[in-house]
Structure formats: structure tokens, C-alpha cells
Design a protein around this motif. Structure first.
Motif, short mmCIF file in Angstrom:
data_model
loop_
_atom_site.label_atom_id
_atom_site.label_comp_id
_atom_site.label_asym_id
_atom_site.label_seq_id
_atom_site.Cartn_x
_atom_site.Cartn_y
_atom_site.Cartn_z
N UNK A 39 5.61 12.83 34.02
CA UNK A 39 5.10 14.16 34.31
C UNK A 39 3.76 14.33 33.60
N UNK A 40 2.94 15.26 34.07
CA UNK A 40 1.63 15.49 33.44
C UNK A 40 1.77 15.80 31.95
N UNK A 41 1.03 15.09 31.13
CA UNK A 41 1.04 15.33 29.71
C UNK A 41 2.24 14.79 28.96
N UNK A 42 3.11 14.06 29.67
CA UNK A 42 4.32 13.54 29.04
C UNK A 42 4.36 12.02 29.15
N UNK A 43 5.22 11.42 28.33
CA UNK A 43 5.39 9.98 28.37
C UNK A 43 6.24 9.58 29.59
N UNK A 44 6.05 8.34 30.02
CA UNK A 44 6.87 7.82 31.10
C UNK A 44 8.31 7.67 30.61
N UNK A 45 9.27 8.08 31.45
CA UNK A 45 10.66 8.03 31.05
C UNK A 45 11.51 7.39 32.14
N UNK A 46 12.59 6.76 31.70
CA UNK A 46 13.51 6.13 32.64
C UNK A 46 14.34 7.20 33.35
N UNK A 47 14.43 7.07 34.68
CA UNK A 47 15.27 7.98 35.44
C UNK A 47 16.59 7.31 35.83
N UNK A 48 16.50 6.08 36.33
CA UNK A 48 17.70 5.40 36.81
C UNK A 48 17.46 3.89 36.83
N UNK A 49 18.53 3.12 36.66
CA UNK A 49 18.43 1.66 36.68
C UNK A 49 19.62 1.11 37.44
N UNK A 50 19.39 -0.01 38.14
CA UNK A 50 20.45 -0.68 38.88
C UNK A 50 20.37 -2.17 38.61
N UNK A 51 21.52 -2.80 38.45
CA UNK A 51 21.55 -4.22 38.16
C UNK A 51 21.15 -5.04 39.39
N UNK A 52 20.93 -6.32 39.17
CA UNK A 52 20.44 -7.19 40.24
C UNK A 52 21.39 -7.25 41.43
N UNK A 53 22.68 -7.15 41.16
CA UNK A 53 23.66 -7.20 42.25
C UNK A 53 23.97 -5.83 42.82
N UNK A 54 23.52 -4.80 42.14
CA UNK A 54 23.86 -3.43 42.55
C UNK A 54 25.18 -2.95 42.01
N UNK A 55 25.83 -3.78 41.20
CA UNK A 55 27.16 -3.43 40.73
C UNK A 55 27.19 -2.47 39.56
N UNK A 56 26.05 -2.24 38.93
CA UNK A 56 26.00 -1.36 37.77
C UNK A 56 24.78 -0.46 37.87
N UNK A 57 24.99 0.82 37.58
CA UNK A 57 23.89 1.78 37.58
C UNK A 57 23.98 2.66 36.33
N UNK A 58 22.84 3.17 35.93
CA UNK A 58 22.80 4.13 34.83
C UNK A 58 21.71 5.16 35.11
N UNK A 59 21.92 6.36 34.56
CA UNK A 59 21.00 7.45 34.83
C UNK A 59 20.65 8.20 33.55
N UNK A 60 19.46 8.76 33.53
CA UNK A 60 19.11 9.69 32.47
C UNK A 60 19.97 10.94 32.63
N UNK A 61 20.29 11.57 31.52
CA UNK A 61 21.12 12.77 31.58
C UNK A 61 20.49 13.85 32.46
N UNK A 62 19.17 13.90 32.48
CA UNK A 62 18.46 14.95 33.21
C UNK A 62 18.61 14.82 34.73
#
Length: 117
Positions: A39-62
Motif C-alpha cells: 500500500x502507499x507509504x507502507x512496506x510490502x507484506x505477504x497476503x497469501x502463499x501456496x505450496x508447489x503442489x497446491x496442497x498447503x496454503x497460508x494467509x495473513x490474518x488481514x
């Protein structure tokens, strides 16, 4: 190597968007994929990640419960379905690839998402 994001735009609060990141030039199925946002004026942050196979995902609380990350290894594409969008979701969204073996990292150029009435 290319990561090309698409699907950004202007949406009203409560609306939805689906981002796509198309990959080429590397072995997509050997890479974990993630979506970051800045976002403007903010640091880059992780929103979501998925493993190479698609079997695992994780999300930022926001974004948990509103965003869904998925991938299609046959199409070398990762997606981010964004629902119930809020003005605070306004940011440039980037996709990132990280290799499972050597941790080689690639970034896309970003796509703008603006949530406003």
C-alpha cells in the motif's frame, strides 16, 4: 523468466476481484508461489502463499476468510480470489515465486487494486 500479473482494477467496497499471475521461463511446478501487496507509504507484506503442489496454503490474518489462493500447474498460473474487499485492501499486488530446492526468487511487476466508493 516472466511473472505477469493481471486482473487488478477499481472495485467498490464489498466487491470481488480475481488476480492471475502467469509464469514462464522456469519450472513452475517446482516453486512455491505467493501474493504480496504494498500500500502507499507502507512496506510490502505477504497476503497469501501456496505450496508447489497446491496442497498447503497460508494467509495473513488481514485477508483470512476473504481471499483464496490457488494454482493450476498445467497452466503455469497462480490466482488470488479476493472477496468482501475493503478500502484497506488497496495496494499494488505482486506475485512471487520461490524455488523449493535453491530458493531462487522471481517477482512480477505488480497490478494495482483500488477499493473505493
Amino acid at each position: 523468466v516472466q511473472l505477469v500479473e493481471s486482473g487488478g482494477g477499481l472495485v467498490h467496497p464489498g466487491g470481488s476481484l480475481r488476480l492471475a499471475c502467469s509464469a514462464s521461463g522456469f519450472s513452475f511446478r517446482s516453486y512455491d508461489m505467493s501474493w504480496y501487496r504494498q500500500a502507499p507509504g507502507k512496506e510490502r507484506e505477504l497476503a497469501a502463499v501456496i505450496s508447489s503442489t497446491g496442497g498447503s496454503t497460508n494467509y495473513a490474518d488481514s485477508v483470512k476468510g476473504r481471499f483464496t489462493i490457488s494454482r493450476d500447474n498445467a497452466k503455469n498460473t497462480v490466482y488470488l480470489q479476493m472477496n468482501s474487499l475493503k478500502p484497506e485492501d488497496t495496494a499494488v499486488y505482486y506475485c512471487k515465486a520461490v524455488g523449493r530446492i535453491l530458493s531462487t526468487t522471481y517477482w512480477g511487476q505488480g497490478t494495482q487494486v483500488t477499493v473505493s466508493s
